[in-house]
Motif scaffolding. Structure first.
Motif, PDB file in Angstrom:
ATOM      1  N   VAL A 194       0.824  -1.212   0.000  1.00 33.69           N
ATOM      2  CA  VAL A 194       0.000   0.000   0.000  1.00 33.69           C
ATOM      3  C   VAL A 194       0.862   1.268   0.000  1.00 33.69           C
ATOM      4  CG1 VAL A 194      -1.986  -1.101   1.085  1.00 33.69           C
ATOM      5  CG2 VAL A 194      -0.186  -0.108   2.521  1.00 33.69           C
ATOM      6  N   SER A 195       2.101   1.142  -0.447  1.00 37.07           N
ATOM      7  CA  SER A 195       2.999   2.307  -0.455  1.00 37.07           C
ATOM      8  C   SER A 195       3.829   2.322  -1.724  1.00 37.07           C
ATOM      9  CB  SER A 195       3.917   2.284   0.771  1.00 37.07           C
ATOM     10  OG  SER A 195       4.817   1.189   0.694  1.00 37.07           O
ATOM     11  N   ALA A 196       4.474   3.438  -1.964  1.00 41.08           N
ATOM     12  CA  ALA A 196       5.403   3.589  -3.083  1.00 41.08           C
ATOM     13  C   ALA A 196       6.718   4.121  -2.540  1.00 41.08           C
ATOM     14  CB  ALA A 196       4.834   4.542  -4.128  1.00 41.08           C
ATOM     15  N   SER A 197       7.796   3.777  -3.211  1.00 42.24           N
ATOM     16  CA  SER A 197       9.105   4.263  -2.775  1.00 42.24           C
ATOM     17  C   SER A 197       9.190   5.771  -2.922  1.00 42.24           C
ATOM     18  CB  SER A 197      10.217   3.594  -3.580  1.00 42.24           C
ATOM     19  OG  SER A 197      10.106   3.943  -4.952  1.00 42.24           O
ATOM     20  N   ARG A 198       9.949   6.401  -2.030  1.00 42.51           N
ATOM     21  CA  ARG A 198      10.156   7.842  -2.065  1.00 42.51           C
ATOM     22  C   ARG A 198      11.654   8.094  -1.984  1.00 42.51           C
ATOM     23  NH1 ARG A 198       9.508  11.306   3.149  1.00 42.51           N
ATOM     24  NH2 ARG A 198      11.596  10.443   3.253  1.00 42.51           N
ATOM     25  N   PRO A 199      12.294   8.234  -3.140  1.00 42.45           N
ATOM     26  CA  PRO A 199      13.747   8.432  -3.128  1.00 42.45           C
ATOM     27  C   PRO A 199      14.130   9.668  -2.328  1.00 42.45           C
ATOM     28  CG  PRO A 199      12.937   8.013  -5.356  1.00 42.45           C
ATOM     29  CD  PRO A 199      11.738   8.252  -4.496  1.00 42.45           C
ATOM     30  N   GLY A 200      15.150   9.550  -1.499  1.00 44.55           N
ATOM     31  CA  GLY A 200      15.651  10.696  -0.757  1.00 44.55           C
ATOM     32  C   GLY A 200      16.268  11.718  -1.694  1.00 44.55           C
ATOM     33  N   GLN A 201      16.216  12.980  -1.316  1.00 41.49           N
ATOM     34  CA  GLN A 201      16.801  14.031  -2.142  1.00 41.49           C
ATOM     35  C   GLN A 201      18.269  14.252  -1.792  1.00 41.49           C
ATOM     36  OE1 GLN A 201      13.830  17.335  -1.725  1.00 41.49           O
ATOM     37  NE2 GLN A 201      13.572  16.996  -3.916  1.00 41.49           N
ATOM     38  N   ARG A 202      19.004  14.843  -2.726  1.00 42.42           N
ATOM     39  CA  ARG A 202      20.438  15.061  -2.549  1.00 42.42           C
ATOM     40  C   ARG A 202      20.821  16.482  -2.957  1.00 42.42           C
ATOM     41  NH1 ARG A 202      23.602   9.604  -4.615  1.00 42.42           N
ATOM     42  NH2 ARG A 202      22.332   8.094  -3.444  1.00 42.42           N
ATOM     43  N   PHE A 203      21.690  17.070  -2.167  1.00 39.11           N
ATOM     44  CA  PHE A 203      22.264  18.390  -2.471  1.00 39.11           C
ATOM     45  C   PHE A 203      23.777  18.233  -2.485  1.00 39.11           C
ATOM     46  CE2 PHE A 203      24.495  22.053  -0.662  1.00 39.11           C
ATOM     47  CZ  PHE A 203      24.126  23.065  -1.556  1.00 39.11           C
ATOM     48  N   ALA A 204      24.430  18.802  -3.486  1.00 39.80           N
ATOM     49  CA  ALA A 204      25.892  18.717  -3.586  1.00 39.80           C
ATOM     50  C   ALA A 204      26.496  20.109  -3.733  1.00 39.80           C
ATOM     51  CB  ALA A 204      26.293  17.843  -4.767  1.00 39.80           C
ATOM     52  N   PHE A 205      27.633  20.300  -3.055  1.00 42.02           N
ATOM     53  CA  PHE A 205      28.328  21.597  -3.064  1.00 42.02           C
ATOM     54  C   PHE A 205      29.790  21.338  -3.392  1.00 42.02           C
ATOM     55  CE2 PHE A 205      30.525  25.158  -0.967  1.00 42.02           C
ATOM     56  CZ  PHE A 205      29.796  26.235  -1.462  1.00 42.02           C
ATOM     57  N   VAL A 206      30.214  21.791  -4.579  1.00 45.10           N
ATOM     58  CA  VAL A 206      31.571  21.519  -5.075  1.00 45.10           C
ATOM     59  C   VAL A 206      32.235  22.841  -5.433  1.00 45.10           C
ATOM     60  CG1 VAL A 206      32.941  20.332  -6.819  1.00 45.10           C
ATOM     61  CG2 VAL A 206      30.816  19.289  -5.982  1.00 45.10           C
ATOM     62  N   MET A 207      33.246  23.208  -4.679  1.00 45.25           N
ATOM     63  CA  MET A 207      33.999  24.425  -4.949  1.00 45.25           C
ATOM     64  C   MET A 207      35.453  24.077  -5.250  1.00 45.25           C
ATOM     65  SD  MET A 207      32.164  27.230  -4.800  1.00 45.25           S
ATOM     66  CE  MET A 207      30.585  26.561  -5.324  1.00 45.25           C
ATOM     67  N   ASP A 208      36.176  25.049  -5.736  1.00 44.59           N
ATOM     68  CA  ASP A 208      37.608  25.049  -6.007  1.00 44.59           C
ATOM     69  C   ASP A 208      38.250  23.668  -6.145  1.00 44.59           C
ATOM     70  OD1 ASP A 208      36.803  27.611  -5.314  1.00 44.59           O
ATOM     71  OD2 ASP A 208      38.810  28.156  -4.637  1.00 44.59           O
ATOM     72  N   THR A 209      38.205  23.137  -7.361  1.00 46.69           N
ATOM     73  CA  THR A 209      38.776  21.819  -7.616  1.00 46.69           C
ATOM     74  C   THR A 209      39.020  21.620  -9.100  1.00 46.69           C
ATOM     75  OG1 THR A 209      38.467  19.433  -7.308  1.00 46.69           O
ATOM     76  CG2 THR A 209      36.504  20.734  -7.836  1.00 46.69           C
ATOM     77  N   GLY A 210      40.025  20.829  -9.396  1.00 47.48           N
ATOM     78  CA  GLY A 210      40.152  20.293 -10.730  1.00 47.48           C
ATOM     79  C   GLY A 210      39.300  19.037 -10.822  1.00 47.48           C
ATOM     80  N   LEU A 211      39.166  18.509 -12.046  1.00 47.61           N
ATOM     81  CA  LEU A 211      38.388  17.287 -12.199  1.00 47.61           C
ATOM     82  C   LEU A 211      39.045  16.134 -11.441  1.00 47.61           C
ATOM     83  CD1 LEU A 211      37.306  17.284 -15.956  1.00 47.61           C
ATOM     84  CD2 LEU A 211      35.845  17.536 -13.947  1.00 47.61           C
ATOM     85  N   CYS A 212      38.225  15.374 -10.719  1.00 47.50           N
ATOM     86  CA  CYS A 212      38.707  14.211  -9.977  1.00 47.50           C
ATOM     87  C   CYS A 212      37.510  13.330  -9.674  1.00 47.50           C
ATOM     88  CB  CYS A 212      39.435  14.623  -8.692  1.00 47.50           C
ATOM     89  SG  CYS A 212      38.423  15.552  -7.517  1.00 47.50           S
ATOM     90  N   ASP A 213      37.775  12.126  -9.204  1.00 47.16           N
ATOM     91  CA  ASP A 213      36.688  11.186  -8.930  1.00 47.16           C
ATOM     92  C   ASP A 213      35.702  11.738  -7.910  1.00 47.16           C
ATOM     93  OD1 ASP A 213      37.793   9.405 -10.707  1.00 47.16           O
ATOM     94  OD2 ASP A 213      38.742   8.151  -9.168  1.00 47.16           O
ATOM     95  N   ALA A 214      36.197  12.494  -6.932  1.00 45.47           N
ATOM     96  CA  ALA A 214      35.330  13.010  -5.866  1.00 45.47           C
ATOM     97  C   ALA A 214      34.282  13.969  -6.416  1.00 45.47           C
ATOM     98  CB  ALA A 214      36.157  13.690  -4.782  1.00 45.47           C
ATOM     99  N   VAL A 215      34.620  14.707  -7.459  1.00 44.03           N
ATOM    100  CA  VAL A 215      33.650  15.637  -8.055  1.00 44.03           C
ATOM    101  C   VAL A 215      32.442  14.864  -8.560  1.00 44.03           C
ATOM    102  CG1 VAL A 215      33.256  17.263  -9.937  1.00 44.03           C
ATOM    103  CG2 VAL A 215      35.387  17.356  -8.652  1.00 44.03           C
ATOM    104  N   TYR A 216      32.700  13.765  -9.263  1.00 46.31           N
ATOM    105  CA  TYR A 216      31.607  12.967  -9.803  1.00 46.31           C
ATOM    106  C   TYR A 216      30.838  12.257  -8.690  1.00 46.31           C
ATOM    107  CZ  TYR A 216      33.563  13.728 -14.430  1.00 46.31           C
ATOM    108  OH  TYR A 216      34.010  14.303 -15.600  1.00 46.31           O
TER     109      TYR A 216
END
Length: 309
Positions: A194-216
């Motif tokens: 009697v329910s449906a899934s409710r995906p949690g929301q996400r906020f991301a904050f990325v400052m001062d960086t070159g491209l790297c795995d952590a950015v993605y």
């Protein structure tokens, strides 16, 4: 009513301009108000937004370059001036603890508020909040720098038509929620029916960086991604040398990571026309794009469509 929105205090990079204050970003997320990277002038910019120090629950600093932290002394002293009743957590690179201590006690004041330093260690870290998990990941910049993302746990929502179909109403709904199942007319009905899934929301904050795995990793499936785009692609070599992103790179990150709403910010003072960032980003990202302006408010998008159980 729960409120989820980003309030932009400043959008400049190393040097402020007549139109752009140093960095500063406020995230309202239900009962939490997080302040990210308060640069010079953040306290005054807050006066224009209607958000006061008494609203703050958490401060997050990505790194200790001046445009991301020189507003800290005023903010910290204002917590005590306003006698903020709740403890305020402060996250920052552990390797910059000495800088944090200097900024915290930059001048004499009577300390009445409770500021709780919670530094981020070299491997990154996760912090429990009242609205989900705050995660920090190491970025690629000349000094120790972390990006942050706030992750709400997945949940569920009850489906009125399904409850009605099984004849479940009133206090029985509460029992079903508590126990996970309910016996109705000789049949066991589970919550999943009697329910449906409710995906949690996400906020991301990325400052001062070159491209790297952590950015993605930080940007992955972000409902709202706030990311620096200091340079345009014509200065890509310079961006890589000094550990920054271009608008094109930030847009590709958003597209490849499945971000829904992209906010570009942290613009070099060399560019007078912000539309150039939008034009460049649009070549790589066809989702919801925002070119940040000082004192702008950006809503977190509505939840992703939940699937039926």
């Amino acid at each position: 009513m729960a409120m989820r929105e980003l309030v932009v205090l400043g959008t400049a990079s190393q040097a402020p301009t007549r139109q752009r204050n140093h960095n500063g970003y406020l995230l309202r997320w239900d009962d939490e108000v997080l302040l990210f990277d308060p640069g010079e002038g953040s306290q005054r910019q807050m006066l224009h937004t209607g958000i006061s120090a008494t609203d703050l629950t958490r401060i997050c600093v990505t790194h200790f370059h001046g445009d991301h932290c020189l507003g800290l002394p005023g903010i910290i002293q204002r917590l005590s001036l306003d006698r903020v009743p709740q403890p305020v957590a402060a996250h920052f690179p552990a390797g910059g603890a000495e800088y944090f201590a200097r900024l915290r006690h930059a001048s004499s004041f009577y300390e009445t508020a409770e500021l709780r330093p919670e530094p981020v260690d070299a491997d990154g870290q996760r912090f429990a909040t009242g609205v989900g998990t705050l995660e920090a990941r190491r970025l690629r910049h000349p000094i120790e720098t972390y990006g942050y993302r706030l992750i709400e746990p997945d949940g569920f929502r009850m489906l009125p038509e399904k409850l009605s179909e099984y004849g479940i109403a009133g206090p029985a709904v509460g029992e079903l929620l508590r126990v996970g199942h309910l016996d109705v007319n000789g049949r066991r009905v589970t919550r999943d029916e009697v329910s449906a899934s409710r995906p949690g929301q996400r906020f991301a904050f990325v400052m001062d960086t070159g491209l790297c795995d952590a950015v993605y990793a930080l940007a992955e499936l972000a409902d709202l991604l706030v990311i620096e785009s200091t340079f345009l692609d014509s200065e890509a070599a310079l961006a890589a040398e000094v550990g920054h992103l271009t608008a094109a790179q930030a847009a590709r990150v958003a597209a490849e990571s499945g971000a829904r709403r992209l906010v570009l910010t942290h613009f070099s003072q060399r560019y007078a026309e912000p539309r150039r960032f939008a034009d460049e980003a649009r070549e790589h990202f066809d989702g919801d794009l925002v070119i940040a302006e000082d004192l702008m408010t950006v809503q977190v998008p509505p939840r992703r469509v939940a699937s039926a159980a």
